[in-house]
Scaffold this motif. Structure first.
Motif, PDB file in Angstrom:
ATOM      1  N   ASN A   1     -13.044   9.129  12.863  1.00 16.01           N
ATOM      2  CA  ASN A   1     -11.601   9.103  13.102  1.00 16.01           C
ATOM      3  C   ASN A   1     -11.046   7.699  13.166  1.00 16.01           C
ATOM      4  OD1 ASN A   1     -10.923  11.852  13.220  1.00 16.01           O
ATOM      5  ND2 ASN A   1     -11.901  12.019  15.217  1.00 16.01           N
ATOM      6  N   GLY A   2     -11.910   6.689  12.968  1.00 13.10           N
ATOM      7  CA  GLY A   2     -11.431   5.312  13.015  1.00 13.10           C
ATOM      8  C   GLY A   2     -12.174   4.424  12.069  1.00 13.10           C
ATOM      9  N   THR A   3     -12.656   4.999  10.935  1.00 12.62           N
ATOM     10  CA  THR A   3     -13.454   4.228  10.004  1.00 12.62           C
ATOM     11  C   THR A   3     -12.615   3.193   9.292  1.00 12.62           C
ATOM     12  OG1 THR A   3     -14.939   6.061   9.631  1.00 12.62           O
ATOM     13  CG2 THR A   3     -14.896   4.368   7.939  1.00 12.62           C
ATOM     14  N   THR A   4     -13.163   1.986   9.143  1.00 15.14           N
ATOM     15  CA  THR A   4     -12.456   0.908   8.478  1.00 15.14           C
ATOM     16  C   THR A   4     -12.768   0.870   7.009  1.00 15.14           C
ATOM     17  OG1 THR A   4     -12.656  -0.404  10.431  1.00 15.14           O
ATOM     18  CG2 THR A   4     -12.113  -1.556   8.431  1.00 15.14           C
ATOM     19  N   THR A   5     -11.721   0.766   6.205  1.00 11.63           N
ATOM     20  CA  THR A   5     -11.900   0.528   4.794  1.00 11.63           C
ATOM     21  C   THR A   5     -10.918  -0.525   4.375  1.00 11.63           C
ATOM     22  OG1 THR A   5     -10.357   2.303   4.321  1.00 11.63           O
ATOM     23  CG2 THR A   5     -12.675   2.866   4.295  1.00 11.63           C
ATOM     24  N   THR A   6     -11.188  -1.187   3.280  1.00  9.58           N
ATOM     25  CA  THR A   6     -10.352  -2.302   2.880  1.00  9.58           C
ATOM     26  C   THR A   6      -9.456  -1.905   1.729  1.00  9.58           C
ATOM     27  OG1 THR A   6     -12.188  -3.719   3.427  1.00  9.58           O
ATOM     28  CG2 THR A   6     -10.419  -4.704   2.148  1.00  9.58           C
ATOM     29  N   LYS A   7      -8.207  -2.248   1.810  1.00 14.05           N
ATOM     30  CA  LYS A   7      -7.298  -1.952   0.721  1.00 14.05           C
ATOM     31  C   LYS A   7      -6.103  -2.886   0.795  1.00 14.05           C
ATOM     32  CE  LYS A   7      -4.592   1.671   3.017  1.00 14.05           C
ATOM     33  NZ  LYS A   7      -4.164   3.063   2.958  1.00 14.05           N
ATOM     34  N   SER A   8      -5.327  -2.892  -0.286  1.00 15.89           N
ATOM     35  CA  SER A   8      -4.111  -3.685  -0.287  1.00 15.89           C
ATOM     36  C   SER A   8      -2.987  -2.864   0.311  1.00 15.89           C
ATOM     37  CB  SER A   8      -3.750  -4.070  -1.724  1.00 15.89           C
ATOM     38  OG  SER A   8      -2.483  -4.641  -1.772  1.00 15.89           O
ATOM     39  N   THR A   9      -2.120  -3.492   1.058  1.00 12.76           N
ATOM     40  CA  THR A   9      -0.996  -2.781   1.647  1.00 12.76           C
ATOM     41  C   THR A   9       0.173  -3.726   1.749  1.00 12.76           C
ATOM     42  OG1 THR A   9      -0.317  -1.345   3.458  1.00 12.76           O
ATOM     43  CG2 THR A   9      -1.586  -3.263   4.050  1.00 12.76           C
ATOM     44  N   SER A  10       1.271  -3.236   2.243  1.00 10.17           N
ATOM     45  CA  SER A  10       2.450  -4.070   2.369  1.00 10.17           C
ATOM     46  C   SER A  10       2.324  -4.994   3.559  1.00 10.17           C
ATOM     47  CB  SER A  10       3.680  -3.174   2.547  1.00 10.17           C
ATOM     48  OG  SER A  10       3.601  -2.531   3.798  1.00 10.17           O
TER      49      SER A  10
ATOM     50  N   GLN B   1     -12.556 -13.682  -6.883  1.00 10.67           N
ATOM     51  CA  GLN B   1     -12.128 -12.387  -6.348  1.00 10.67           C
ATOM     52  C   GLN B   1     -10.613 -12.359  -6.179  1.00 10.67           C
ATOM     53  OE1 GLN B   1     -14.665 -10.412  -6.208  1.00 10.67           O
ATOM     54  NE2 GLN B   1     -13.506  -8.571  -5.719  1.00 10.67           N
ATOM     55  N   GLY B   2     -10.002 -11.215  -6.488  1.00 11.61           N
ATOM     56  CA  GLY B   2      -8.552 -11.109  -6.357  1.00 11.61           C
ATOM     57  C   GLY B   2      -8.109  -9.666  -6.242  1.00 11.61           C
ATOM     58  N   MET B   3      -6.887  -9.418  -6.668  1.00  8.31           N
ATOM     59  CA  MET B   3      -6.281  -8.096  -6.568  1.00  8.31           C
ATOM     60  C   MET B   3      -5.655  -7.706  -7.901  1.00  8.31           C
ATOM     61  SD  MET B   3      -6.543  -7.157  -3.297  1.00  8.31           S
ATOM     62  CE  MET B   3      -5.306  -5.862  -3.170  1.00  8.31           C
ATOM     63  N   ALA B   4      -5.490  -6.395  -8.085  1.00 11.13           N
ATOM     64  CA  ALA B   4      -4.692  -5.855  -9.180  1.00 11.13           C
ATOM     65  C   ALA B   4      -3.932  -4.679  -8.589  1.00 11.13           C
ATOM     66  CB  ALA B   4      -5.557  -5.414 -10.343  1.00 11.13           C
ATOM     67  N   GLY B   5      -2.661  -4.913  -8.249  1.00 12.49           N
ATOM     68  CA  GLY B   5      -1.917  -3.896  -7.523  1.00 12.49           C
ATOM     69  C   GLY B   5      -2.599  -3.665  -6.182  1.00 12.49           C
ATOM     70  N   PRO B   6      -2.933  -2.417  -5.860  1.00 14.78           N
ATOM     71  CA  PRO B   6      -3.561  -2.135  -4.566  1.00 14.78           C
ATOM     72  C   PRO B   6      -5.076  -2.326  -4.549  1.00 14.78           C
ATOM     73  CG  PRO B   6      -3.163  -0.093  -5.709  1.00 14.78           C
ATOM     74  CD  PRO B   6      -2.583  -1.176  -6.582  1.00 14.78           C
ATOM     75  N   TYR B   7      -5.658  -2.654  -5.701  1.00 16.27           N
ATOM     76  CA  TYR B   7      -7.115  -2.665  -5.794  1.00 16.27           C
ATOM     77  C   TYR B   7      -7.705  -4.073  -5.739  1.00 16.27           C
ATOM     78  CZ  TYR B   7      -6.359   2.163  -7.098  1.00 16.27           C
ATOM     79  OH  TYR B   7      -5.955   3.472  -7.083  1.00 16.27           O
ATOM     80  N   VAL B   8      -8.876  -4.161  -5.121  1.00 21.28           N
ATOM     81  CA  VAL B   8      -9.626  -5.412  -5.073  1.00 21.28           C
ATOM     82  C   VAL B   8     -10.485  -5.482  -6.320  1.00 21.28           C
ATOM     83  CG1 VAL B   8     -11.360  -6.727  -3.806  1.00 21.28           C
ATOM     84  CG2 VAL B   8      -9.666  -5.390  -2.555  1.00 21.28           C
ATOM     85  N   VAL B   9     -10.258  -6.482  -7.163  1.00 23.50           N
ATOM     86  CA  VAL B   9     -11.013  -6.616  -8.414  1.00 23.50           C
ATOM     87  C   VAL B   9     -11.340  -8.085  -8.661  1.00 23.50           C
ATOM     88  CG1 VAL B   9      -9.873  -4.611  -9.466  1.00 23.50           C
ATOM     89  CG2 VAL B   9      -8.952  -6.904  -9.862  1.00 23.50           C
ATOM     90  N   PRO B  10     -12.402  -8.344  -9.422  1.00 27.57           N
ATOM     91  CA  PRO B  10     -12.658  -9.721  -9.843  1.00 27.57           C
ATOM     92  C   PRO B  10     -11.658 -10.132 -10.923  1.00 27.57           C
ATOM     93  CG  PRO B  10     -14.620  -8.312 -10.088  1.00 27.57           C
ATOM     94  CD  PRO B  10     -13.438  -7.418  -9.902  1.00 27.57           C
ATOM     95  N   TRP B  11     -11.418 -11.417 -11.009  1.00 26.04           N
ATOM     96  CA  TRP B  11     -10.666 -11.994 -12.118  1.00 26.04           C
ATOM     97  C   TRP B  11     -11.603 -12.928 -12.874  1.00 26.04           C
ATOM     98  CZ3 TRP B  11      -5.161 -12.103 -13.410  1.00 26.04           C
ATOM     99  CH2 TRP B  11      -4.449 -11.081 -12.763  1.00 26.04           C
ATOM    100  N   TYR B  12     -11.491 -12.907 -14.211  1.00 25.75           N
ATOM    101  CA  TYR B  12     -12.366 -13.719 -15.051  1.00 25.75           C
ATOM    102  C   TYR B  12     -11.585 -14.899 -15.624  1.00 25.75           C
ATOM    103  CZ  TYR B  12     -15.344  -9.503 -15.199  1.00 25.75           C
ATOM    104  OH  TYR B  12     -16.118  -8.419 -14.880  1.00 25.75           O
ATOM    105  N   HIS B  13     -12.262 -16.037 -15.718  1.00 22.97           N
ATOM    106  CA  HIS B  13     -11.637 -17.181 -16.376  1.00 22.97           C
ATOM    107  C   HIS B  13     -12.111 -17.234 -17.821  1.00 22.97           C
ATOM    108  CE1 HIS B  13     -10.972 -21.453 -17.527  1.00 22.97           C
ATOM    109  NE2 HIS B  13      -9.837 -21.217 -16.879  1.00 22.97           N
TER     110      HIS B  13
END
Length: 710
Positions: free
Chosen positions: A99-108, A600-612
């Protein structure tokens, strides 16, 4: 595990870990199960442990060795007796975690008010109760009032005169109508008081009133001349005791790193286990009874310091080193064994206590055995949404990079004064904005205590906050990058851009790239940008909260009318590029490109890698398919043998590097030749813009295999 805010500094958007409640399977009425048990209760247990990141493998209803290992890891992480037996205390802890599990996400940028101070016991959805009421809601009320110092006496679920008197005292103290009726307003006030740890009267008649000294969870770091939380005049308490003295005991044990779980004023199995561990560690008779000798030892320990109050900007003592970390991880059967130097390097680069980094990784990844840790090198739970944690969790190019990223993230946003989430540079301070779980700080403190003890040190060897010494400055505040050697890929089609848009920096890409149509119900940084723009252009007077609701939709319609557009209240790609960002340059789909770095970065609400992309810029990794990048994997990924030697291409007996399970490497194919894979890797500089040194070497196929990374 909480509202945990993980914010990328400077112009990068927030990475937020949210403890959104999930459907709980376990019930405290489940039967006791242990090795050899079978049936539906075991199935429930296995599902719950898997969902919490303590992998049992397949859910088959058979309590075997994997389930036993997962249970023991869960018990250890939650301060329970580590016996592998799932009785009422363990079921209760599982239920609470679900009932209190932590997960990581993008939010406002906005969050519910209650998340700033932890998850309280009561919920505002509790039914109205008053004199004559009975049942579980009354029991909850009684426990909460007792823990706040408004004693109701026995917790019996019967709303009698004592409970009514306590309610009225609470209501009076909090400016409410003192009618003795507990409705939404009173429940909310109780919730707020529990979250802030504020009692309405002295916690015990045998010690000074709370106004003369702070509570244990909020007091300044103890000094040899200051007043401890627990006077030696506290009454003797033991299993079955309830009330303010137990609340004080629980707060102090949590602060010292002996986690009791919820501070509820009820001396249950978890509290007894914590007491016995404290007594053993301090040379006392481990009987679980807290009398004058144990109270005195707690007082002395508090005066020596608390792991929840350690200033995390200072390096851990020298006893915490690569060898002692690896020894500790190995003894606990962790596949993170071998990463000791990575934790020390992150500490040295970004100025974050290595013990904290190890302990946090243990808590979030179930000692490195969770599926997202094994499948995605994600040791800290970034992007693991409750609804679909396996798919949504962010991928990292190596465990070592994940550790470096965490140190950079935490130092810049949580530990530096002026940081976006700064309260104080301690676990207690971080808990405010990092975790809705009020036990988050004490859970990590417990693990820090274990690692320190195993290394021959104690909390007295750590710098408490505030300190009279000058705070050491980090060697770098630059986001780490992962260097690749010879990686290639093919660009993929993008629904909005056709090809792949590229940007001068990851932060620019995260800010400017259009991910999806914005409409009623959308949220995040893109919405924030639109709201800010509308306020500036048409005086919309919108609350800039990143939530696309009716007011934002109405403002968009007003803007569309002004510019002769279809008035549908939807912010489209063409509107985004025309009015906010402008068009980005693109690489056509189907083109071969070279990738030399990952960030490491974001794409909208998701955590994704960015490539150079060499000679171009940074791109969202979702639109590049690697053609020669692999993950190197040991045969048994849950073992402690997860380090992988790399031998010289000119002398196959000379070791030139050491990889860890899951690291990204470049290879011509996944087929071994004469028992070896030829790979290309790079030494990792992380914070250096110059990059690491390219290496070519061999990995034995008897030690590891290669899996294509898409």
């Amino acid at each position: 595990m909480k509202l945990r805010r993980l914010l990328v500094v400077s112009t990068l958007p927030m990475l937020v870990s949210v403890a959104a409640p999930i459907v709980a399977h376990a019930q405290t009425t489940e039967p006791t199960v242990k090795t050899g048990s079978t049936g539906t209760a075991v199935t429930t247990l296995q599902k719950d442990l898997n969902s919490l990141g303590y992998s049992v493998g397949s859910v088959d209803g058979d309590f075997g060795p994997k389930t036993l290992t997962a249970v023991e890891k869960f018990q250890r992480a939650h301060g329970l007796t580590v016996d592998g037996i799932v009785g009422p205390a363990t079921w209760a802890a599982i239920l609470k975690s679900l009932n209190g599990t932590t997960t990581t996400k993008s939010t406002s940028t906005t969050k519910p008010a209650s998340t700033t101070s932890g998850a309280p016991t009561t919920q505002t959805a509790e039914p109205t109760v008053k004199s004559g009421s009975t049942g579980t809601a009354v029991k909850t009320l009684q426990k909460d009032l007792n823990s706040l110092g408004d004693s109701v006496g026995a917790v019996d679920g019967d709303f009698g005169p004592a409970t009514e008197s306590a309610v009225k005292k609470f209501q009076t103290a909090h400016g409410l109508t003192a009618d003795g009726i507990v409705g939404p307003e009173t429940w909310s006030a109780i919730q707020k008081a529990l979250a802030s740890g504020t009692a309405t009267k002295p916690a015990s008649t045998t010690k000074p009133a709370s106004t003369t000294k702070p509570a244990s969870t909020t007091k300044p770091a103890p000094t040899t001349s200051g007043s401890p939380t627990t006077p030696t005049t506290e009454p003797t308490v033991k299993s079955g005791s309830t009330g303010a003295a137990v609340t004080t005991l629980q707060k102090d044990l949590n602060s010292l790193g002996y986690s009791v779980g919820t501070v509820d004023g009820d001396f249950g199995p978890a509290t007894e286990s914590a007491v016995k561990r404290f007594q053993t560690a301090h040379g006392l008779t481990a009987d679980g009874i807290v009398g004058s000798a144990t109270w005195s030892a707690i007082q002395k320990a508090l005066n020596s310091g608390s792991f929840t109050k350690v200033d995390l900007r200072y390096s851990a003592p020298s006893s915490i080193n690569a060898n002692s970390i690896n020894t500790f991880l190995s003894k606990n059967g962790s596949p993170m064994t071998g990463l000791g130097q990575s934790f020390i390097s992150a500490q040295n680069t970004y100025g974050v206590d290595a013990n904290y980094l190890v302990s946090h990784a243990i808590l979030e990844s179930a000692w490195g055995t969770s599926q997202i840790a094994l499948a995605k090198n994600n040791l800290f739970g970034y992007g693991a949404y409750d609804a679909n944690p396996g798919d949504d969790a962010g991928m990292f190019p190596s465990d070592a990079y994940a550790i470096e990223f965490q140190a950079w993230e935490v130092r810049n946003n949580y530990l530096n004064p002026g940081g976006s989430e700064y309260v104080s540079p301690t676990l207690t301070g971080m808990n405010v904005n990092y975790a809705t779980d009020p036990n988050w700080a004490s859970s990590i403190a417990t693990l820090m205590n274990e690692l320190a003890s195993s290394s021959g040190s104690s909390v007295s060897d750590y710098t408490q906050y505030p300190s009279s010494t000058s705070v050491p400055q980090p060697n770098s505040n630059v986001e780490p990058v992962y260097d690749l050697n010879g990686a290639t890929g093919t660009t993929q089609a993008n629904a909005y851009y056709g090809g792949v848009p590229y940007y001068p920096s990851t932060s620019a890409g995260i800010s400017d790239m259009f991910i999806a149509t914005l409409q009623n119900g959308s949220s995040g940084e893109d919405v924030t940008k639109v709201q800010t723009y509308l306020n500036a252009q048409i005086g919309a007077k919108l609350t800039v909260d990143g939530q696309y609701g009716p007011a934002t939709a109405a403002a968009v319609k007003q803007f569309e009318a002004k510019h002769g557009l279809k008035q549908d209240g939807i912010w489209s790609y063409s509107m985004w590029t025309t009015y906010i960002t402008g068009s980005a340059p693109t690489i056509p789909a189907g083109q071969s490109v070279q990738v030399d770095e990952i960030e490491q970065g974001m794409a909208g609400p998701y955590v994704v890698p960015w490539y150079h992309i060499t000679n171009r810029g940074w791109v969202d990794s979702q639109y590049v398919k690697f053609t020669n990048v692999y993950r190197v994997a040991v045969r048994n990924q849950t073992s402690t043998s997860t380090s992988i030697p790399v031998y010289s291409s000119s002398d196959e007996t000379q070791q030139i590097a050491t990889l860890h399970n899951g690291d990204f490497v470049v290879a011509k194919s996944a087929s071994a030749t004469n028992g070896f894979y030829e790979i290309q890797v790079s030494t990792q500089a992380y914070d250096s813009s110059g990059g690491g040194t390219p290496l070519t070497g061999y990995v034995s196929s008897q030690v590891a295999s290669l899996t294509a990374q898409q």
